[in-house]
Motif scaffolding. Structure first.
Motif, PDB file in Angstrom:
ATOM      1  N   THR A 334      33.201  68.089 -31.967  1.00  0.00           N
ATOM      2  CA  THR A 334      33.658  66.837 -31.371  1.00  0.00           C
ATOM      3  C   THR A 334      32.479  66.070 -30.789  1.00  0.00           C
ATOM      4  O   THR A 334      32.377  64.842 -30.944  1.00  0.00           O
ATOM      5  N   TYR A 335      31.565  66.773 -30.139  1.00  0.00           N
ATOM      6  CA  TYR A 335      30.389  66.118 -29.568  1.00  0.00           C
ATOM      7  C   TYR A 335      29.445  65.624 -30.657  1.00  0.00           C
ATOM      8  O   TYR A 335      28.803  64.580 -30.513  1.00  0.00           O
ATOM      9  N   LEU A 336      29.363  66.365 -31.754  1.00  0.00           N
ATOM     10  CA  LEU A 336      28.546  65.925 -32.877  1.00  0.00           C
ATOM     11  C   LEU A 336      29.095  64.620 -33.442  1.00  0.00           C
ATOM     12  O   LEU A 336      28.333  63.677 -33.721  1.00  0.00           O
ATOM     13  N   ASP A 337      30.413  64.536 -33.609  1.00  0.00           N
ATOM     14  CA  ASP A 337      31.023  63.338 -34.171  1.00  0.00           C
ATOM     15  C   ASP A 337      30.880  62.137 -33.239  1.00  0.00           C
ATOM     16  O   ASP A 337      30.669  61.008 -33.696  1.00  0.00           O
ATOM     17  N   ARG A 338      30.998  62.374 -31.919  1.00  0.00           N
ATOM     18  CA  ARG A 338      30.981  61.257 -30.973  1.00  0.00           C
ATOM     19  C   ARG A 338      29.570  60.819 -30.587  1.00  0.00           C
ATOM     20  O   ARG A 338      29.300  59.618 -30.446  1.00  0.00           O
ATOM     21  N   PHE A 339      28.668  61.798 -30.394  1.00  0.00           N
ATOM     22  CA  PHE A 339      27.356  61.486 -29.811  1.00  0.00           C
ATOM     23  C   PHE A 339      26.176  61.799 -30.725  1.00  0.00           C
ATOM     24  O   PHE A 339      25.037  61.546 -30.359  1.00  0.00           O
TER      25      PHE A 339
END
Length: 504
Positions: A334-339
């Motif tokens: 999720t963090y890879l996709d968002r940030f």
């Protein structure tokens, strides 16, 4: 020879008999047989013998002077008729013509035969398209009638076989398939014990337990999953979002036709059938579970960053492993996709990192280089007249081969020697891996290692600047040499190969 199980006329035995009869009438002797049983003719991928046939002919490793095939459709029902012509041209250019035994024309290169052959190729390709459309229409009609159209039934459900008049033919066990084309499959509730586990999962989820906590609880109670493996977060999420437990079946949400990539279909194309069996989960409980899913999926960027601060406050650091172990936290993906990355998210959250993550930027640069090199290789192959299609950012399909490009970073071992590690992941699901080796002081590759998948296990896991004798046969210096190596290694396959018998 090729058989796709579409009609008895094209059985391997029938093809062999017709080809042998043709050979006898024309004083030919069969020296080799290449056959692919149960293979589609839509493309050359997966047809090992067809690829081997053309590879042998192109390489000159043959003891025959002609290739006998029953008819044009056995050579292939390629959706692009130029692809069929291209494979035949490779053989003809190597001095081994293709002869179609049951066609009404001689494949002699005359204008009449060329016209008829191309017409047959187009007709064979169109036959596959029409057949695909008819099959799709038939499957959607059966789905509207409530019949199950394939796949695993899901935990707590079973597949029941029924006859044309609805007569019960018993349950299908895992891995079993129906025998008669007229039989149908319906879904029915499974054992009471599994239905009770389903209700437990839904109740625990609406009461606030996470996917991971539920999975761990089921494992702790020694309750097996549908596959018999340990429960996972993904399994639990799949269950609480599955409307089959309301007695509702959905079909055609996604499709992949004629060997093309899978696509998501619009809601208007879905086939939804309700009330096929009594709900296993009360509708009210299912609705509450969907609401809980929606609430937990609604993480804003600010909420994600605050969650990282909370993890850091508890553990003094942040890692993907910590996120996985915390059932209330979103995963690192999720963090890879968002940030863009977990370290970047930590920086935006104002957290100090426990190490220098600058190497991640180097990884990104090498991945970008691999993508560009794949583009360069594709253009080089196309300039040689090859048909190339991309199957991923660094993967190509060319000449019946699946090719993947990788850019290797330079590492320094304990003795201070530069080494390049050949990752096994680059050989997964491919026929040929191209490794571009990058020096530490240069952004461009200084050489390439072109490695067939079957050779990977025979080589060391890493190599020095001078790769050594074991790598000599796989090592080239220029992109053009990589392309030539692919052309030389390219393979396609199918048919009976014959050599004329000289008259005495």
């Amino acid at each position: 020879m090729r058989m796709s199980a579409e009609h008895q006329r094209y059985s391997i035995e029938n093809q062999a008999a017709a080809i042998e009869a043709y050979a006898m009438r024309h004083a030919m002797h069969i020296t080799r047989t290449y056959m692919d049983e149960g293979r589609s003719g839509l493309d050359a991928i997966g047809r090992a013998q067809f690829r081997k046939l053309v590879a042998d002919v192109v390489a000159g490793d043959v003891d025959f002077g002609a290739i006998l095939v029953l008819d044009v459709s056995r050579w292939g029902r390629f959706q692009n008729s130029d692809e069929s012509a291209y494979y035949e041209y490779l053989c003809t250019r190597a001095g081994v013509p293709v002869i179609y035994c049951a066609e009404g024309f001689d494949n002699d290169g005359s204008p009449f035969s060329v016209l008829l052959k191309n017409l047959r190729r187009a007709m064979d390709g169109e036959y596959s398209r029409v057949l695909s459309a008819k099959v799709s229409i038939g499957q959607m009609r059966l789905a509207r009638l409530g019949y199950f159209q394939g796949g695993t039934p899901g935990y707590g459900l079973r597949r029941r076989l029924v006859g044309p008049e609805g007569e019960d033919r018993g349950l299908l066990m895992r891995g079993e398939r129906k025998r008669l084309q007229s039989d149908r499959v319906v879904l029915v509730p499974g054992p009471d014990a599994e239905v009770s586990v389903l209700r437990r999962i839904f109740m625990e989820y609406v009461n606030g337990r996470s996917h991971l906590e539920i999975a761990k609880g089921l494992d702790a109670d020694a309750i097996p999953s549908e596959s018999g493996r340990s429960w996972t977060r993904g399994m639990i999420r799949g269950i609480v979002s599955n409307e089959r437990y309301l007695g509702t079946l959905s079909y055609n949400r996604r499709s992949a036709k004629l060997k093309r990539p899978q696509v998501l279909n619009g809601h208007s194309d879905w086939v939804v059938t309700k009330g096929r069996f009594a709900p296993l989960i009360e509708p009210g409980l299912f609705v509450r579970a969907q609401g809980a899913l929606a609430r937990r999926a609604g993480w804003s960027d600010a909420m994600l960053l605050q969650a990282l601060r909370d993890v850091f406050a508890r553990h003094g650091r942040v890692s993907a492993a910590l996120l996985r172990s915390d059932s209330e936290m979103p995963c690192a993906r999720t963090y890879l996709d968002r940030f863009g990355s977990l370290p970047e998210a930590c920086l935006q959250a104002g957290l100090s990192l426990d190490r220098d993550y600058g190497y991640i930027e180097g990884i990104r640069q090498h991945r970008a280089l691999a993508r560009q090199l794949a583009i360069d290789l594709s253009q080089c192959l196309q300039s040689m007249g090859m048909h190339v299609s991309a199957s991923g950012s660094t993967s190509l399909q060319v000449a019946g081969l699946r090719v993947r490009m990788s850019a290797l970073r330079c590492n320094v071992d304990a003795r201070g020697q530069q080494r390049w590690r050949l990752g096994p992941g680059a050989t997964r699901d491919v026929d040929l891996s191209v490794y571009a080796r990058i020096a530490s002081n240069s952004p461009a590759p200084f050489d390439f290692i072109v490695l067939p998948a079957e050779s990977f296990s025979k080589l060391p896991a890493s190599c020095a600047r001078s790769a050594g004798r074991k790598f000599d046969e796989f090592q080239v210096q220029q992109m053009e040499q990589v392309a030539l190596r692919i052309v030389a290694l390219g393979s396609w396959g199918r048919a009976n190969v014959l050599s004329p018998v000289k008259s005495r």
